[in-house]
Design an enzyme around this catalytic site. Structure first.
Site, mmCIF file in Angstrom:
data_model
loop_
_atom_site.group_PDB
_atom_site.id
_atom_site.type_symbol
_atom_site.label_atom_id
_atom_site.label_comp_id
_atom_site.label_asym_id
_atom_site.label_seq_id
_atom_site.Cartn_x
_atom_site.Cartn_y
_atom_site.Cartn_z
ATOM 1 C CG HIS A 104 -2.030 -0.888 1.158
ATOM 2 N ND1 HIS A 104 -3.049 -0.905 2.049
ATOM 3 C CD2 HIS A 104 -2.335 -1.827 0.255
ATOM 4 C CE1 HIS A 104 -3.924 -1.808 1.712
ATOM 5 N NE2 HIS A 104 -3.506 -2.401 0.620
ATOM 6 C CD GLU A 114 -8.557 -10.537 -17.039
ATOM 7 O OE1 GLU A 114 -7.531 -9.868 -16.898
ATOM 8 O OE2 GLU A 114 -9.388 -10.670 -16.131
ATOM 9 C CG ASP A 125 -4.477 -11.988 -16.097
ATOM 10 O OD1 ASP A 125 -3.587 -12.745 -15.679
ATOM 11 O OD2 ASP A 125 -5.130 -11.233 -15.359
ATOM 12 C CB CYS A 127 -7.641 -1.743 -18.143
ATOM 13 S SG CYS A 127 -8.132 -3.445 -17.893
HETATM 14 C C1 PEP Z 1 -4.835 -7.416 -16.733
HETATM 15 O O1 PEP Z 1 -4.829 -8.638 -16.589
HETATM 16 O O2 PEP Z 1 -4.306 -6.842 -17.702
HETATM 17 C C2 PEP Z 1 -5.483 -6.548 -15.739
HETATM 18 C C3 PEP Z 1 -5.617 -5.263 -15.960
HETATM 19 O O3 PEP Z 1 -5.888 -7.102 -14.573
HETATM 20 P P1 PEP Z 1 -4.868 -7.511 -13.384
HETATM 21 O O4 PEP Z 1 -3.541 -6.940 -13.728
HETATM 22 O O5 PEP Z 1 -5.466 -6.956 -12.149
HETATM 23 O O6 PEP Z 1 -4.928 -9.004 -13.458
HETATM 24 MG MG MG Z 2 -6.155 -9.524 -15.164
#
Ligand code: PEP
Ligand code: MG
Length: 580
Positions: free
Chosen positions: A192, A434, A458, A505
């Site tokens: 954090h 993903e 992912d 994202c």
């Molecule tokens: C991703 O998998 O790109 C994602 C944004 O989710 P996380 O990184 O939280 O798995």
């Molecule tokens: Mg992810």
């Protein structure tokens, strides 16, 4: 001059006096150099702390005797004896005088030696007394540091905070104008403390274990958050070198700030949504500051990790509401719990899995623990009354799964309606793409979901079959792998054919080379961490959509990640270099 290494977590240079943050219950007091007068004052406080501890023990003993009889006071007599032991009380005073250091640190050293000594005795009864030593020792320390306690709120001049660790609330209470950097002894890149340092744009390093053994004086220190270095007693040349570096980065930040009022559109006028990824509500101001038009990914799991119980509906609602309200009227895409994989709940009692990344992770876990899912959905929906909320599900791998998850939202809606709760009945529900299965089914998923968000972290891991956290296989983790570009092209084409929008994202959204290709492939929005917002805007504004389309078309014909990289960097040249 002394250089200490830590883990870099928030870039930037800070030059200021140190502020040693000590508090009750801290893991280990920090060692500080003091003047002779300060040592004397410290010793006086120590004697008082010992006396107050003894008084407290005597009071407890009297109470105990009154309640349960005389025999039971003996244990507390043992505590009082410890407090009278010269090894326990005089040794730290001598050490503090000899080395001119703070007494809390010297006393902590004594406490440890004393417990070791007691523990090494053959007699089992005496060995048990180790706990008594610690118990008494912590009581003394509590009085001592309670007296010494200095608050971050009353700072008069800019400082670099040095601490064992900072709690999330301490970090989020930090006065931004007075704390110009911080260094902690514990913590990791994903703690954090690290996330908040980034969000507040305060140069920081964590995990500098070497801080335990050095004496930090009152003189100026240098903190280089980009390199993860803390320099004590810097010489004049080093100081000048860092002052220069600091001027350059301040100017650069100012230049980037000017960007926030400008539109996020390509040089030929195609608007690209600029969104932020968030883990904690405290990051929302940084997202706004950086010009985010909304939150593209609110990772909710941070509220669930590192605790023994699952947060109830009220606690979750408050957490989500904080973000939604701060961002209103901008949209906030709240992702339902994504644990499993490499993040585990202490409380869910999940079975140990051979392949956790391929097991009960993301939406699968929510569908397997319906009550957990229901509570979260109710909390998210209730937060939708405070702004604009969208819901998305992680790790979708089939159409049925998406339908089941959407069905759970519909059930929560029916419940809340019957309770006459206030919420948005038309909250948009989207899918994270993903997994390769979701990408390949994107034409059919696009008929069910209101939007897509590509989780490239992912998608890369599952498509190339490479563990995203495994360093020895990291050479295979290639964001520009042609297979990834082809999947992203397919996802965007299918989404647009069904008139829904696509955000990316994952980390590639903030990578300049991948970013240009994503724009060329037709992405609608990029969602990046708050620190990357202005840089991402700069990239979008310096890119021509027409050119990016041609470039993406060419990249899709290439055989390797390396050739894609060469093509894009060759074409963009200095345009992707920072500061241009
Ligand atoms: C991703 O998998 O790109 C994602 C944004 O989710 P996380 O990184 O939280 O798995
Ligand atoms: Mg992810």
């Amino acid at each position: 001059m002394q250089i200490l290494k830590g883990i870099p977590v928030a870039a930037g240079v800070a030059i200021a006096r140190p502020f040693l943050l000590e508090r009750e219950g801290f893991a280990c007091p920090l060692r500080r150099s003091l003047s002779e007068a300060e040592v004397d004052r410290d010793i006086k406080l120590f004697r008082e702390a010992v006396e107050k501890t003894a008084e407290g023990i005597r009071r407890t003993k009297d109470k105990l005797i009154r309640r349960v009889g005389k025999g039971h006071g003996a244990i507390l007599d043992a505590h009082l004896m410890i407090l009278k032991d010269p090894l326990f009380v005089d040794a730290p005073i001598e050490q503090a005088r000899r080395e001119r250091v703070n007494i809390s640190w010297a006393f902590y050293q004594t406490m440890q030696k004393f417990s070791q000594l007691v523990a090494s005795v053959g007699d089992a009864y005496l060995r048990e007394r180790t706990n008594d030593v610690e118990d008494v020792g912590w009581q003394v320390l509590k009085y001592l540091t309670g007296g010494e306690k200095r608050s971050l709120r009353n700072l008069k001049e800019p400082v670099i905070v040095i601490a064992d660790d900072l709690t999330p609330s301490e970090t989020s209470d930090i006065p931004r104008d007075k704390v110009v950097g911080f260094a902690t002894m514990t913590g990791s890149r994903t703690s954090h403390t690290a996330i908040i340092a980034q969000a507040l744009e305060i140069p920081a390093l964590v995990g500098a274990a070497g801080l335990r053994d050095v004496a930090v004086g009152d003189g100026i220190v240098i903190l280089d958050g980009g390199e993860g270095i803390l320099i004590l007693d810097p010489d004049e040349a080093t100081l000048e070198q860092y002052r220069r570096q600091q001027r350059v980065s301040v100017q650069r930040r100012k230049d980037l700030r000017k960007m926030t009022s400008l539109k996020t559109e390509t040089s030929d006028g195609r608007a690209i949504g600029l969104l932020a990824n968030l883990e904690l509500p405290v990051e929302a101001p940084a997202a706004l500051h950086g010009g985010a038009e909304g939150i593209g990914l609110f990772r909710t799991e941070f509220l669930f990790l590192n605790r023994d119980t699952i947060p109830n509906e009220e606690e979750q609602f408050e957490w989500y509401r904080k973000v939604v309200q701060q961002m209103a009227p901008r949209p906030v895409v709240i992702r339902t719990l994504d644990v499993g994989g490499d993040k585990f709940l202490k409380s869910a009692g999940e079975a140990r899995e051979m392949n956790p990344f391929l097991g009960l992770r993301g939406i699968r876990l929510s569908l397997a623990h319906r009550e957990l899912f229901r509570t979260q959905l109710r909390a998210i929906l209730r937060a939708s009354d405070y702004g604009k909320v969208e819901i998305m599900f992680p790790l979708i791998s089939s159409v049925e799964e998406f339908r089941q998850a959407r069905g759970a939202v519909e059930e929560a809606i029916v419940e809340l309606r019957s309770e006459k709760a206030k919420f948005d009945e038309d909250v948009p529900i989207g899918a994270m793409i993903e997994t390769p299965a979701a990408a390949l089914m994107s034409d059919l998923l696009a008929r069910e979901a209101k939007f897509f968000s590509v989780g490239s972290n992912d998608l890369i891991q599952y498509s190339i079959a490479v563990d995203r956290g495994n360093n020895s296989a990291s050479y295979l983790y290639q964001p520009l792998h042609p297979a990834i570009l082809r999947l992203v092209r397919m996802i965007i084409e299918m989404a647009h054919a069904s008139k829904i929008k696509v955000t990316v994202c994952g980390e590639i959204a903030a990578d300049p080379l991948a970013g240009v290709l994503l724009i060329g492939l037709g992405v609608d929005s990029l969602s990046v961490s708050p620190v990357s917002l202005t840089e991402t805007k700069r990239l979008v504004r310096s890119t021509s959509y027409a050119e990016a389309r041609v470039l993406a078309g060419e990249a899709l014909t290439l055989p390797t990640a390396q050739t894609v990289r060469e093509l894009v960097s060759g074409r963009l040249g200095t345009r992707v270099a920072p500061g241009s």
